[in-house]
Each structure stands twice: as C-alpha cells, then as structure tokens.
Design an enzyme around this catalytic site. Structure first.
Site, short mmCIF file in Angstrom:
data_model
loop_
_atom_site.label_atom_id
_atom_site.label_comp_id
_atom_site.label_asym_id
_atom_site.label_seq_id
_atom_site.Cartn_x
_atom_site.Cartn_y
_atom_site.Cartn_z
N GLY A 18 0.83 -1.21 0.00
CA GLY A 18 0.00 0.00 0.00
C GLY A 18 0.86 1.25 0.00
O GLY A 18 0.59 2.21 0.73
N ASP A 68 -2.01 -7.40 -5.82
CA ASP A 68 -3.16 -7.31 -4.92
C ASP A 68 -2.90 -8.28 -3.78
O ASP A 68 -2.96 -9.50 -3.96
CB ASP A 68 -4.44 -7.70 -5.66
CG ASP A 68 -5.68 -7.67 -4.77
OD1 ASP A 68 -5.54 -7.42 -3.56
OD2 ASP A 68 -6.78 -7.93 -5.29
N ASN A 95 1.34 -2.26 5.36
CA ASN A 95 0.56 -1.02 5.46
C ASN A 95 -0.78 -1.09 4.74
O ASN A 95 -1.73 -0.40 5.12
CB ASN A 95 1.39 0.13 4.88
CG ASN A 95 0.59 1.40 4.75
OD1 ASN A 95 0.20 2.03 5.74
ND2 ASN A 95 0.32 1.80 3.51
N SER A 147 -4.42 -0.16 14.20
CA SER A 147 -5.29 0.99 14.42
C SER A 147 -5.63 1.06 15.90
O SER A 147 -5.57 0.05 16.61
CB SER A 147 -6.58 0.84 13.60
OG SER A 147 -7.56 1.78 14.00
N TYR A 160 -13.99 -3.87 10.67
CA TYR A 160 -12.68 -3.22 10.74
C TYR A 160 -12.02 -3.46 12.10
O TYR A 160 -10.85 -3.82 12.17
CB TYR A 160 -12.83 -1.72 10.49
CG TYR A 160 -11.52 -0.97 10.45
CD1 TYR A 160 -10.66 -1.09 9.37
CD2 TYR A 160 -11.15 -0.12 11.49
CE1 TYR A 160 -9.46 -0.40 9.32
CE2 TYR A 160 -9.97 0.58 11.46
CZ TYR A 160 -9.11 0.44 10.37
OH TYR A 160 -7.93 1.13 10.34
N LYS A 164 -8.46 -5.42 12.79
CA LYS A 164 -7.30 -4.82 13.46
C LYS A 164 -7.00 -5.50 14.79
O LYS A 164 -5.84 -5.57 15.22
CB LYS A 164 -7.52 -3.32 13.64
CG LYS A 164 -7.54 -2.55 12.31
CD LYS A 164 -6.28 -2.80 11.48
CE LYS A 164 -6.26 -1.96 10.21
NZ LYS A 164 -5.03 -2.19 9.41
N ILE A 192 -5.90 9.81 10.98
CA ILE A 192 -4.76 10.51 10.37
C ILE A 192 -5.28 11.37 9.22
O ILE A 192 -6.07 10.92 8.39
CB ILE A 192 -3.71 9.51 9.84
CG1 ILE A 192 -3.26 8.58 10.98
CG2 ILE A 192 -2.53 10.24 9.23
CD1 ILE A 192 -2.63 9.28 12.17
#
Length: 255
Positions: A18, A68, A95, A147, A160, A164, A192
């Site tokens: 990423g 990917d 990332n 995160s 999500y 994480k 961020i």
C-alpha cells in the site's frame, strides 16, 4: 556511542505494501532518502510508476511492483520477483488496508471478505513470504499497521475492529514464534489527516466529535505515523518485539 535511525536503515531492503499514497508513500520516501532499497507494492500501475520515478531519485535500486495482496497467488508472485531482484527482505511494512463503515446488522459477506482478506490475510501471508527470505543471521523487522480500533470498539466498524484486533494478536504471535531474528511490532494510529480522511476533517461536527476524544486535540499526521515506523524499522528498537505503538494522541488512554 552515536545512535541514528538513518544509519541503521541505510542499505536495507524495505518492502512497503500500500505504498502509493498516504502513510505508505511517505514511509517509502523517507526510507529511500535514508538510503534504503525500497520496494513499493500497490494495485494500480499509474500510482506505482509515479512513486517509482520519485524514489529512484534518492535510491536508484528502488522499485514498484503491482500486486493485490488479498490474493495469495499474487503475493507469492510478488515475492518471487523480490527474491530474484534482491535476494532478501530486511524490513516489511504491512501497510495496505481498507475500511467500510457499516452497521453490524447490515454487513454483507462481500464487505467482510474484502476487509478481512486485505487487512488480515494479506498481512499474514506477506509476513510468511518475507520471513522465508529474511536472513536468520540478522535482526529483521516486520511492522504491521494496525489501528486504535484494534484496541477499542466502535459503532459501524465491527468488521474493521475485528480485522485490526486480529492484526494485534498476529503481531504478538509472530513475535513469539519468530524471535530472535525477526522482530514483529505494530503501529496503531488514530484518525490521520490524509486524502482518504479529508471529508471527515472538513465536516465541522465530525471533526469536533473526533477531537473531543483525542487528549492532544488534533488529528494525527502522516509524519506522526512514519516516525513510529522508522523507529521500529531501525536498530534503535532491537529490544522491542510483540508490541503495539499507539500513535493516537491519547484516545485509548482515555477510553
């Protein structure tokens, strides 16, 4: 004795998934400026070509590879290219990731698979393939971008948060299993300010609600996160493994 992040990153082969925008792109830039051989992974050729051209100005051996990482076949092909070109990986930064805000009662199988496959499956199998190339006679680094939501829950982010949370325990498990020659840590940011979060911060009500949760009273910057990554990638963190470095302005401390 002199300590320097720059000197300990110079010459290392650093792979960043990423890496065509946001945190990943800035991390690639800084590592290239420090003299690392940077490998940027992304899904879109246009962004990859632009990043590669920029990185080569600082580090001529740097390269961008299209892949990917939600696909194991593409991960394996990507690492074969890395092996043929560099022979090794010294630092891996997992990332790449994604998020969708959906009420738990409305989450679809497609949403679940998209988030889990990229955030968890991708991080695991990139780590596995990198570990196969890492020199057992050296101290190597894997840095997972997690995160604050790997530490606390949140409405409309159930998948999500699940992904994480998995990254956090994956970090600990790999750190225990792969010590002492591979150190595995995570960086866990708050919100961020990037192109992806621009709309959130431009909405006054949303911005106010977010900043009320952050004791430092500001959103994080890409620089804040990259600083943590560079520390963990350097020799200054060689006694740190299995840890998660929260770059959240105190959000989780007050939760």
């Amino acid at each position: 004795m002199s300590y320097s992040i720059e000197n300990s990153i110079k010459g290392k082969v650093c792979l960043i998934t990423g890496g065509t925008k946001g945190i990943g792109k800035e991390c690639a830039r800084q590592m290239a400026k420090m003299g690392a051989k940077v490998i940027v992974i992304g899904r879109y050729e246009k962004g990859l070509n632009e990043v590669e051209e920029e990185l080569k100005l600082s580090s001529p051996e740097s390269v961008a590879i299209k892949a990917d990482i939600s696909s194991l076949a593409e991960i394996k092909e990507m690492f074969l290219q890395v092996k043929n070109r560099f022979g090794t990986v010294d630092v891996l930064v997992n990332n790449a990731g994604t998020n969708r805000r959906t009420k738990a009662i409305e989450v679809t199988e497609e949403e679940w698979d998209t988030i889990i496959n990229l955030n968890v499956k991708g991080a695991f199998f990139c780590s596995q393939e990198a570990a196969k190339l890492m020199d057992p006679g050296k101290v190597n680094k894997i840095i997972n971008i997690s995160s604050q939501y790997g530490h606390v829950g949140s409405s409309n982010r159930s998948v999500y948060c699940t992904s994480k949370g998995a990254v956090e325990l994956l970090t600990k498990s790999l750190a225990v299993e792969w010590a002492p020659h591979i150190l595995v840590n995570a960086v866990a940011p708050t919100f961020i300010e990037t192109e992806l979060t621009k709309e959130l911060f431009e909405d006054e009500k949303t911005r106010k609600n977010l900043l009320e949760r952050i004791p430092l009273k500001r959103g994080g910057t890409v620089k804040d996160v990259v600083g943590a990554i560079l520390y963990l990638a350097s020799d200054l963190s060689n006694m740190t493994t299995g840890s998660s470095l929260l770059v959240d302005g105190g959000w989780t401390a007050g939760s």
